[in-house]
Design an enzyme around this catalytic site. Structure first.
Site, PDB file in Angstrom:
ATOM      1  N   LYS A  37       0.842  -1.194   0.000  1.00 58.51           N
ATOM      2  CA  LYS A  37       0.000   0.000   0.000  1.00 58.51           C
ATOM      3  C   LYS A  37       0.878   1.246   0.000  1.00 58.51           C
ATOM      4  O   LYS A  37       2.074   1.179   0.279  1.00 58.51           O
ATOM      5  CB  LYS A  37      -0.916  -0.007   1.219  1.00 58.51           C
ATOM      6  CG  LYS A  37      -0.177   0.050   2.548  1.00 58.51           C
ATOM      7  CD  LYS A  37      -1.123   0.001   3.736  1.00 58.51           C
ATOM      8  CE  LYS A  37      -0.342   0.077   5.048  1.00 58.51           C
ATOM      9  NZ  LYS A  37      -1.235   0.119   6.226  1.00 58.51           N
ATOM     10  N   TYR A 267      14.113  30.120   7.303  1.00 52.87           N
ATOM     11  CA  TYR A 267      12.974  30.855   7.830  1.00 52.87           C
ATOM     12  C   TYR A 267      12.978  30.899   9.360  1.00 52.87           C
ATOM     13  O   TYR A 267      13.243  29.895  10.020  1.00 52.87           O
ATOM     14  CB  TYR A 267      11.664  30.225   7.360  1.00 52.87           C
ATOM     15  CG  TYR A 267      11.439  30.327   5.869  1.00 52.87           C
ATOM     16  CD1 TYR A 267      11.344  31.553   5.241  1.00 52.87           C
ATOM     17  CD2 TYR A 267      11.305  29.176   5.102  1.00 52.87           C
ATOM     18  CE1 TYR A 267      11.131  31.642   3.868  1.00 52.87           C
ATOM     19  CE2 TYR A 267      11.090  29.252   3.735  1.00 52.87           C
ATOM     20  CZ  TYR A 267      11.007  30.490   3.124  1.00 52.87           C
ATOM     21  OH  TYR A 267      10.790  30.572   1.774  1.00 52.87           O
TER      22      TYR A 267
END
Length: 389
Positions: A37, A267
């Site tokens: 998956k 940042y």
């Protein structure tokens, strides 16, 4: 491997095969389902499924029917189970493609209708909630579910071939809840068999249960994280179980520049240099799957580990290389984020306060997957063949 590249996730298919063989030997005579998956936990569902089947797994597992249908379209014809559905799941296509379907309750009516439409009986695995509190039928609703399933089975619309559940705390072997879940599962199996269903497979074991609870193996085990060579236990290395991590994530240093003391980095300027130094720019960021909060995570360049400094941005992050380097020696150098000749992926998970499952699964499609046979061997598939439908 000489073709130009900027960033890539190397996936060693020989490691996938090794991991399958380790587990098939461990759980025999139980069979193994390779869980692919989420695009094979980020490794590539089709290539992983094919390698796992070549190494001896008997089943392939997916969460969604659409994942299973994609594998069928690429020629995977092994027994295949999908278990997480919505009202818009293409059950008719699943039945036509001979995909086994997990059923928690409400899906039964939809699957029977699809079987009627396709004039083909569906194959059903009853999903039970033995304590996880997610998908699965509650045990007090099981008699009603069995009655409905038998009605449809007698009509020739479906056949109940399996029963399964999922463990909540198998990665914490000391927890008593696993014993309780296995006891509930045993009771449910008895109830299903007494109702007249002839089961082919009973399965509940995920990777941690495969490795720590032989009493959970039953007829079939579901190999997820261990397929990719990662350990589900905080205090155990993959090598303790003979597992080899399959993915190595790497890029090239995109820029090197000299800065002065107290230079802010990225940042928020949460990191400032403590002296004159060189900063290295790593062109991987959270758009590529790196956790944004993983400040301090390791990047290996020329055999030395440098921690990420400042916030990880969308496309890039920064490492402090120190003051005594030759910048020309670093510009364009290979920067390994995790994997072979680098830190284990668990170190990135720890830096982000998450688990190794998440780190590998979230590596985005912007990062090409390159398939190898053997560590740093020749490319097994070129990129075009890998990404083609």
């Amino acid at each position: 491997m000489s073709a130009p590249w900027e960033r890539r996730a190397l996936v060693d298919l020989s490691a996938i095969r090794n991991n399958v063989r380790q587990v098939t030997d461990l759980v025999a005579p139980a069979k193994v389902m390779a869980v692919v998956k989420a695009d094979g936990y980020g490794h590539g569902a089709y290539r992983v499924a094919r390698a796992a089947l070549e190494a001896g797994v008997s089943w392939i597992g997916c969460a969604h029917v659409t994942e299973a249908l994609a594998l069928r379209a690429k020629g995977i014809d092994a027994p295949l189970l999908a278990w997480l559905h919505t009202a818009d799941t293409p059950f008719d296509q699943a039945v036509a493609a001979n995909i086994d379907l997990g059923v928690s309750g409400w899906e039964l009516e939809h699957i029977a209708a699809a079987a009627r439409k396709m004039e083909t009986p569906a194959r059903i695995h009853l999903k039970l909630d033995t304590g996880l509190g997610r998908n699965g039928a509650m045990l007090d609703t099981l008699p009603t579910l069995l009655e409905q399933a038998m009605t449809y089975q007698n009509e020739g619309l479906l056949r109940v071939v399996g029963i399964f559940s999922h463990l909540a705390v198998a990665d914490e072997p000391q927890r008593h809840e696993t014993d309780e879940q296995l006891a509930a599962f045993d009771a449910a199996i008895t109830q299903v068999e007494q109702a007249g269903f002839d089961l082919e497979v009973r399965h509940i074991a995920n990777t941690p249960a495969i490795l720590s609870r032989p009493d959970s193996h039953y007829d079939l085990v579901r190999l997820g994280l261990g397929l990719y060579g990662l350990s589900p236990f905080q205090d155990e290395e993959p090598s303790n179980f003979g597992l080899r991590p399959a993915m190595t994530l790497e890029t090239r240093v995109a820029n090197v520049k000299k800065v002065q003391k107290d230079q802010g980095v990225s940042y928020g300027l949460n990191y400032r240099t403590t002296g004159e130094t060189y900063l290295g720019l790593i062109p991987l960021g959270y758009a590529d799957g790196l956790p944004r909060i993983a400040t301090g995570a390791p990047v290996n360049i020329h055999g030395t580990t440098y921690p990420v400094r400042g916030r990880i941005a969308m496309d890039q992050c920064v490492v402090d290389l120190g003051p005594d380097i030759d910048p020309e020696h670093f510009l364009g150098a290979t920067a390994r984020v995790f994997g072979e000749s680098a830190a284990p992926v668990t170190e990135w998970a720890n830096a982000a306060g998450t688990i190794n499952y998440e780190v590998v699964t979230r590596i985005s499609p912007r990062v090409p997957r390159i398939y190898l046979e053997g560590s740093w061997g020749e490319s097994y598939l070129d990129e075009e063949e890998d990404t083609g439908a």
